[in-house]
Write a protein that holds these residues in place. Sequence first.
Motif, PDB file in Angstrom:
ATOM      1  N   PRO A   1       0.815  -1.228   0.000  1.00 56.92           N
ATOM      2  CA  PRO A   1       0.000   0.000   0.000  1.00 56.92           C
ATOM      3  C   PRO A   1       0.843   1.271   0.000  1.00 56.92           C
ATOM      4  O   PRO A   1       1.963   1.289   0.526  1.00 56.92           O
ATOM      5  CB  PRO A   1      -0.798  -0.122   1.302  1.00 56.92           C
ATOM      6  CG  PRO A   1       0.110  -0.900   2.199  1.00 56.92           C
ATOM      7  CD  PRO A   1       0.778  -1.910   1.305  1.00 56.92           C
ATOM      8  N   GLN A   2       0.291   2.297  -0.608  1.00 60.97           N
ATOM      9  CA  GLN A   2       0.911   3.626  -0.554  1.00 60.97           C
ATOM     10  C   GLN A   2       0.198   4.519   0.464  1.00 60.97           C
ATOM     11  O   GLN A   2       0.766   5.477   0.956  1.00 60.97           O
ATOM     12  CB  GLN A   2       0.850   4.261  -1.949  1.00 60.97           C
ATOM     13  CG  GLN A   2       1.733   3.542  -2.960  1.00 60.97           C
ATOM     14  CD  GLN A   2       1.265   3.767  -4.384  1.00 60.97           C
ATOM     15  OE1 GLN A   2       0.284   3.165  -4.826  1.00 60.97           O
ATOM     16  NE2 GLN A   2       1.946   4.637  -5.106  1.00 60.97           N
ATOM     17  N   ILE A   3      -1.050   4.146   0.759  1.00 63.66           N
ATOM     18  CA  ILE A   3      -1.833   4.872   1.761  1.00 63.66           C
ATOM     19  C   ILE A   3      -2.516   3.856   2.679  1.00 63.66           C
ATOM     20  O   ILE A   3      -3.080   2.867   2.206  1.00 63.66           O
ATOM     21  CB  ILE A   3      -2.907   5.774   1.124  1.00 63.66           C
ATOM     22  CG1 ILE A   3      -2.265   6.877   0.278  1.00 63.66           C
ATOM     23  CG2 ILE A   3      -3.802   6.401   2.201  1.00 63.66           C
ATOM     24  CD1 ILE A   3      -3.270   7.743  -0.466  1.00 63.66           C
TER      25      ILE A   3
ATOM     26  N   LYS B   1       7.799  -0.647   7.823  1.00 65.74           N
ATOM     27  CA  LYS B   1       7.705  -1.343   6.536  1.00 65.74           C
ATOM     28  C   LYS B   1       8.043  -0.405   5.372  1.00 65.74           C
ATOM     29  O   LYS B   1       8.676  -0.809   4.400  1.00 65.74           O
ATOM     30  CB  LYS B   1       6.290  -1.909   6.353  1.00 65.74           C
ATOM     31  CG  LYS B   1       5.954  -3.070   7.257  1.00 65.74           C
ATOM     32  CD  LYS B   1       6.737  -4.312   6.868  1.00 65.74           C
ATOM     33  CE  LYS B   1       6.328  -5.523   7.679  1.00 65.74           C
ATOM     34  NZ  LYS B   1       7.094  -6.724   7.299  1.00 65.74           N
ATOM     35  N   ASP B   2       7.560   0.819   5.483  1.00 63.01           N
ATOM     36  CA  ASP B   2       7.787   1.812   4.418  1.00 63.01           C
ATOM     37  C   ASP B   2       7.701   3.204   5.031  1.00 63.01           C
ATOM     38  O   ASP B   2       6.623   3.682   5.376  1.00 63.01           O
ATOM     39  CB  ASP B   2       6.738   1.651   3.316  1.00 63.01           C
ATOM     40  CG  ASP B   2       6.935   2.643   2.170  1.00 63.01           C
ATOM     41  OD1 ASP B   2       7.848   3.494   2.246  1.00 63.01           O
ATOM     42  OD2 ASP B   2       6.155   2.578   1.204  1.00 63.01           O
ATOM     43  N   TRP B   3       8.850   3.862   5.185  1.00 60.67           N
ATOM     44  CA  TRP B   3       8.902   5.161   5.849  1.00 60.67           C
ATOM     45  C   TRP B   3       8.068   6.215   5.117  1.00 60.67           C
ATOM     46  O   TRP B   3       7.562   7.161   5.731  1.00 60.67           O
ATOM     47  CB  TRP B   3      10.351   5.626   5.971  1.00 60.67           C
ATOM     48  CG  TRP B   3      10.495   6.951   6.654  1.00 60.67           C
ATOM     49  CD1 TRP B   3      10.861   8.138   6.096  1.00 60.67           C
ATOM     50  CD2 TRP B   3      10.232   7.237   8.038  1.00 60.67           C
ATOM     51  NE1 TRP B   3      10.856   9.141   7.049  1.00 60.67           N
ATOM     52  CE2 TRP B   3      10.469   8.605   8.245  1.00 60.67           C
ATOM     53  CE3 TRP B   3       9.816   6.453   9.124  1.00 60.67           C
ATOM     54  CZ2 TRP B   3      10.314   9.217   9.490  1.00 60.67           C
ATOM     55  CZ3 TRP B   3       9.649   7.064  10.364  1.00 60.67           C
ATOM     56  CH2 TRP B   3       9.897   8.422  10.533  1.00 60.67           C
ATOM     57  N   GLU B   4       7.927   6.070   3.805  1.00 61.60           N
ATOM     58  CA  GLU B   4       7.230   7.090   3.016  1.00 61.60           C
ATOM     59  C   GLU B   4       5.719   6.856   2.909  1.00 61.60           C
ATOM     60  O   GLU B   4       5.013   7.641   2.291  1.00 61.60           O
ATOM     61  CB  GLU B   4       7.839   7.162   1.610  1.00 61.60           C
ATOM     62  CG  GLU B   4       9.291   7.644   1.609  1.00 61.60           C
ATOM     63  CD  GLU B   4       9.832   7.823   0.209  1.00 61.60           C
ATOM     64  OE1 GLU B   4       9.136   7.427  -0.754  1.00 61.60           O
ATOM     65  OE2 GLU B   4      10.944   8.355   0.070  1.00 61.60           O
ATOM     66  N   ILE B   5       5.235   5.786   3.506  1.00 64.56           N
ATOM     67  CA  ILE B   5       3.808   5.488   3.416  1.00 64.56           C
ATOM     68  C   ILE B   5       2.985   6.584   4.091  1.00 64.56           C
ATOM     69  O   ILE B   5       3.406   7.164   5.096  1.00 64.56           O
ATOM     70  CB  ILE B   5       3.498   4.111   4.047  1.00 64.56           C
ATOM     71  CG1 ILE B   5       2.130   3.606   3.598  1.00 64.56           C
ATOM     72  CG2 ILE B   5       3.590   4.156   5.578  1.00 64.56           C
ATOM     73  CD1 ILE B   5       1.889   2.146   3.934  1.00 64.56           C
ATOM     74  N   LYS B   6       1.827   6.902   3.515  1.00 66.44           N
ATOM     75  CA  LYS B   6       0.934   7.913   4.075  1.00 66.44           C
ATOM     76  C   LYS B   6      -0.131   7.214   4.927  1.00 66.44           C
ATOM     77  O   LYS B   6      -0.748   6.245   4.473  1.00 66.44           O
ATOM     78  CB  LYS B   6       0.248   8.718   2.970  1.00 66.44           C
ATOM     79  CG  LYS B   6       1.209   9.420   2.014  1.00 66.44           C
ATOM     80  CD  LYS B   6       2.076  10.428   2.715  1.00 66.44           C
ATOM     81  CE  LYS B   6       2.976  11.155   1.715  1.00 66.44           C
ATOM     82  NZ  LYS B   6       3.922  12.068   2.396  1.00 66.44           N
ATOM     83  N   ILE B   7      -0.327   7.709   6.130  1.00 67.28           N
ATOM     84  CA  ILE B   7      -1.285   7.086   7.043  1.00 67.28           C
ATOM     85  C   ILE B   7      -2.334   8.099   7.488  1.00 67.28           C
ATOM     86  O   ILE B   7      -2.004   9.153   8.047  1.00 67.28           O
ATOM     87  CB  ILE B   7      -0.570   6.504   8.280  1.00 67.28           C
ATOM     88  CG1 ILE B   7       0.456   5.463   7.824  1.00 67.28           C
ATOM     89  CG2 ILE B   7      -1.586   5.902   9.254  1.00 67.28           C
ATOM     90  CD1 ILE B   7       1.299   4.897   8.939  1.00 67.28           C
ATOM     91  N   VAL B   8      -3.588   7.795   7.200  1.00 69.20           N
ATOM     92  CA  VAL B   8      -4.705   8.660   7.578  1.00 69.20           C
ATOM     93  C   VAL B   8      -5.548   7.929   8.614  1.00 69.20           C
ATOM     94  O   VAL B   8      -6.077   6.853   8.349  1.00 69.20           O
ATOM     95  CB  VAL B   8      -5.573   9.034   6.356  1.00 69.20           C
ATOM     96  CG1 VAL B   8      -6.728   9.947   6.791  1.00 69.20           C
ATOM     97  CG2 VAL B   8      -4.734   9.727   5.290  1.00 69.20           C
TER      98      VAL B   8
END
Length: 218
Positions: A60-62, A84-91
């Motif tokens: 996932p990217q978001i 897992k992925d520092w650049e992932i966006k979490i809302v």
Amino acid sequence: MASKTMEIMKSSNIRIIVLEKDTSLHTVYRNHFEEIEGYEVVGSYTSAKDAIKDFKFTRPQIVLSEIELNDMNGVDAIKLFKKKDWEIKIVMFSENNDFEVIKNAFKKGANGYLTKPLTLDKLEHALKSMEKEGAAMSNDIVKKIISNFHRKTFAFFSERENQIVDFLCQGATYKMIAQKLFVTPSAVNFHIQNIYLKLDVNSKSEALSKLEQLQNQL
């Protein structure tokens, strides 16, 4: 050829996973995202651990996550996704719009906070905000954050002193404060001297600097 083009288009969609303990809402959210061009739900979960377990497959990217999940608090799960992925966006999203919960979510690395119900319009607006500004918040959350950061409330000040501190931080003069509070300038001066005494400062500039330091610690 047409089917291959569709596959290419689909693969270019932004990949989203949804964490929501109420399984009856999973289909609702999937339907919402089908209406929003360029996004694709690649996984729906009630548990953060299951979502993490599938991460290498869903990529996932978001992450759209409820605060209250079946296995843990969604805010605590933020660090697991970031590993897992520092650049992932979490809302994050919730029925709870308590300021401390919101503040903690952003402190842990959330990129957005929405309040339920998650309507199609709210999701669409949030995703556009993520694209343009890198963050997404419901209007009520924005108002709450602005309200809390503008209101300088300290336990060691009286109610009147807190009112005066608030006006001072907005750049008001003694005369303006007196007019707004319907008191005399000498009364304002009396309270300000007490404020200086409690802050252990001797001037307005020192007081504002000390207040800013204290506010950052709240």
